[in-house]
Design an enzyme around this catalytic site. Sequence first.
Site, PDB file in Angstrom:
ATOM      1  CE  LYS A   1      -2.183  73.991  56.726  1.00  0.00           C
ATOM      2  NZ  LYS A   1      -1.616  75.309  57.124  1.00  0.00           N
ATOM      3  CB  THR A   2       3.225  69.450  58.690  1.00  0.00           C
ATOM      4  OG1 THR A   2       2.872  69.958  57.395  1.00  0.00           O
ATOM      5  CG2 THR A   2       4.104  68.222  58.520  1.00  0.00           C
TER       6      THR A   2
ATOM      7  CB  THR B   1      -3.110  77.221  52.460  1.00  0.00           C
ATOM      8  OG1 THR B   1      -2.903  76.921  51.068  1.00  0.00           O
ATOM      9  CG2 THR B   1      -1.948  76.649  53.262  1.00  0.00           C
TER      10      THR B   1
ATOM     11  CG  ASP C   1       1.126  70.166  53.005  1.00  0.00           C
ATOM     12  OD1 ASP C   1       0.102  70.753  53.440  1.00  0.00           O
ATOM     13  OD2 ASP C   1       2.253  70.697  52.998  1.00  0.00           O
TER      14      ASP C   1
ATOM     15  NE  ARG D   1       6.262  76.670  58.255  1.00  0.00           N
ATOM     16  CZ  ARG D   1       5.420  76.267  57.315  1.00  0.00           C
ATOM     17  NH1 ARG D   1       5.210  77.014  56.246  1.00  0.00           N
ATOM     18  NH2 ARG D   1       4.781  75.122  57.434  1.00  0.00           N
TER      19      ARG D   1
END
Length: 359
Positions: free
Chosen positions: A87-88, A181, A132, A240
């Site tokens: 997402k980032t 999230t 975020d 990740r």
Amino acid sequence: MGDVEKTEFNLPPDTTRGMGRPDGSSVDPSVQPTDRDIETNLRPKSLDEFIGQPKVRNQLDLVLTSARNRGTAPDHVLLSGPPGLGKTTMAMIIAQEMGTSLRMTSGPALERAGDLAAMLSNLMEGDVLFIDEIHRMARPAEEMLYMAMEDFRIDVIVGKGPGATSIPLEIAPFTLVGATTRSGMLTGPLRDRFGFTAQMEYYSAEDLTRVVTRAARIMDVPIDAEAAAEIASRSRGTPRIANRLLRRVRDFAEVTSNGHIDLGATKEALVVFDVDELGLDRLDRAVLSALIKGHGGGPVGVGTLALAVGEEPSTVEEVCEPYLVRAGMVARTGRGRVATVTAWRHLGLQPPDTAPGLF
């Protein structure tokens, strides 16, 4: 105004420069990049480089291309999904594709409306503001955001009590990119103001293999195709985690051999770092062991499981449980958590006739 956690990124087209001096040259040829530098370099810089999420990429490409053709800022974008899916990175790509600056903050950092006002008033036309964990933003800041998203203006309250006055402040047109999230915790008015909503999905093993192969190439680490596939299969569908496991396998290969990552070195390294063939780590297996060996497979409350493994209930519920449920090892029932046949067999135990999934 309170201190606001924010960072501005002017993303360059080429991030392969050296380290050390401002011009990119290296002060010391022996200097090696840290894991944080590597993680930054591993991020894709464009939609074409981004691996996986084909539906989101195609939809977002249409939104951005249309905005560029009109010469306007794109609609506000909401990215939802589990941690670690990009997402980032996607927010950085939006700024890169539009040729604008990216300003970053987080929901918990915006405790007061003044914190948000300080950020919004400093935005330039076309900037991308990334928030975020936007669902954790304080309510006063969220209510100020409504008008900013729709009308590109905010009302600043000056003074207190009967003498307080509202001063309208125009802000430059911008694009808000929110990441969450827990999309269910977003309020309806905030969710409705996003023009484009994207749900990030877990990655397939094939896409994760491509992620690992690309990361190894950037890190200049030789890796066999079988080793890349093995790392991908243990990464829980999350890039990740895949990149993190690759770095640890790289460390193992550099210390124990010539640095080349083959299938044997990969399996040995993941044993050392307590990651089994299904991607479960020590805490995951401890939860399963407490559930099965300590309570006969359940049902057991999450608080009892947390006490058994020495963790907070929120850790078990938010860190371990999502993957164990998705992997079909734990079932959530009205009376508590229950171990499935898959969990029993994964621990090398014979499941009872009452275990879910036996028939």
